[in-house]
Design a protein around this motif. Sequence first.
Motif, PDB file in Angstrom:
ATOM      1  N   ASN A 166       0.832  -1.202   0.000  1.00 44.69           N
ATOM      2  CA  ASN A 166       0.000   0.000   0.000  1.00 44.69           C
ATOM      3  C   ASN A 166       0.867   1.254   0.000  1.00 44.69           C
ATOM      4  OD1 ASN A 166      -2.585   1.161  -0.129  1.00 44.69           O
ATOM      5  ND2 ASN A 166      -2.523   1.645   2.055  1.00 44.69           N
ATOM      6  N   GLU A 167       1.822   1.269  -0.897  1.00 41.03           N
ATOM      7  CA  GLU A 167       2.738   2.398  -1.049  1.00 41.03           C
ATOM      8  C   GLU A 167       2.824   2.776  -2.525  1.00 41.03           C
ATOM      9  OE1 GLU A 167       4.128   4.105   1.310  1.00 41.03           O
ATOM     10  OE2 GLU A 167       3.741   2.785   2.997  1.00 41.03           O
ATOM     11  N   ALA A 168       3.229   3.982  -2.793  1.00 42.51           N
ATOM     12  CA  ALA A 168       3.413   4.435  -4.171  1.00 42.51           C
ATOM     13  C   ALA A 168       4.617   3.712  -4.787  1.00 42.51           C
ATOM     14  CB  ALA A 168       3.645   5.942  -4.201  1.00 42.51           C
ATOM     15  N   PRO A 169       4.542   3.345  -6.057  1.00 38.39           N
ATOM     16  CA  PRO A 169       5.678   2.676  -6.708  1.00 38.39           C
ATOM     17  C   PRO A 169       6.977   3.482  -6.625  1.00 38.39           C
ATOM     18  CG  PRO A 169       3.740   2.502  -8.088  1.00 38.39           C
ATOM     19  CD  PRO A 169       3.387   3.423  -6.955  1.00 38.39           C
ATOM     20  N   GLU A 170       6.866   4.810  -6.620  1.00 34.46           N
ATOM     21  CA  GLU A 170       8.061   5.653  -6.510  1.00 34.46           C
ATOM     22  C   GLU A 170       8.742   5.454  -5.167  1.00 34.46           C
ATOM     23  OE1 GLU A 170       4.987   6.871  -7.318  1.00 34.46           O
ATOM     24  OE2 GLU A 170       5.324   7.076  -9.473  1.00 34.46           O
ATOM     25  N   ASP A 171       7.939   5.327  -4.102  1.00 38.90           N
ATOM     26  CA  ASP A 171       8.514   5.069  -2.782  1.00 38.90           C
ATOM     27  C   ASP A 171       9.165   3.690  -2.743  1.00 38.90           C
ATOM     28  OD1 ASP A 171       7.747   7.537  -1.781  1.00 38.90           O
ATOM     29  OD2 ASP A 171       5.839   6.777  -1.007  1.00 38.90           O
ATOM     30  N   VAL A 172       8.516   2.715  -3.390  1.00 40.33           N
ATOM     31  CA  VAL A 172       9.078   1.363  -3.462  1.00 40.33           C
ATOM     32  C   VAL A 172      10.434   1.401  -4.144  1.00 40.33           C
ATOM     33  CG1 VAL A 172       8.783  -0.899  -4.543  1.00 40.33           C
ATOM     34  CG2 VAL A 172       6.849   0.180  -3.392  1.00 40.33           C
ATOM     35  N   MET A 173      10.535   2.122  -5.269  1.00 41.86           N
ATOM     36  CA  MET A 173      11.814   2.219  -5.978  1.00 41.86           C
ATOM     37  C   MET A 173      12.881   2.884  -5.118  1.00 41.86           C
ATOM     38  SD  MET A 173      10.967   3.081  -9.944  1.00 41.86           S
ATOM     39  CE  MET A 173       9.397   3.927  -9.867  1.00 41.86           C
ATOM     40  N   ALA A 174      12.489   3.921  -4.417  1.00 44.49           N
ATOM     41  CA  ALA A 174      13.455   4.624  -3.569  1.00 44.49           C
ATOM     42  C   ALA A 174      13.930   3.732  -2.426  1.00 44.49           C
ATOM     43  CB  ALA A 174      12.839   5.911  -3.023  1.00 44.49           C
TER      44      ALA A 174
END
Length: 190
Positions: A166-174
């Motif tokens: 339940n997180e934004a993909p951008e946060d996952v990448m970071a």
Amino acid sequence: MALLPAKTNYPTSTSTVLADLRRGGKEKRNEFVFTHQDRFYAIAYAATGDAQAATELCINAFQNAFNSLKNANTKQITSAVWDWLATFIVDACADWHATYSKPITPNPRTDPSADGSAQMDWETTIILGAQRVKRCISSLPVEQQKVFLLRHHLELSYDQIGAVLNEAPEDVMAWLFRARVQIVKCLGRG
């Protein structure tokens, strides 16, 4: 000892495996569930942090997969067995978050293109040994551990990991980029 259960690679095509599963009885389905239940549970537990909820998500995801298989043309499924199956647990996690979690709020400070996390590819150096890798992974913050294992061991995409956590993909990448950097530093220290 593996970090998580090993992936199962079938020597036959996905369509053959799924057609056999559809024709097979309860024993064939039980064998299929047994083969993939550990991976499903690892993903569900990463999403919920609760054993009971993770178990329920796994049961629902397998039921949805078997229901989908009844109507599917297995010859048209070209993805790998795990890629086909993973969508069901990811969807179950996304539904769980839709019910029990707050909506995703984008973090304006996260820019994957700025730190290189959008383009970085990762190769785990097995030569360094499983114990060193485990120690380095365990030293990461919890969200980075989850993202690292979901991406590199359970082979989920950034979008799938975002749905599971339940997180934004951008946060996952970071988070993944930062986890990789920390692991490389840790492995370099020995």
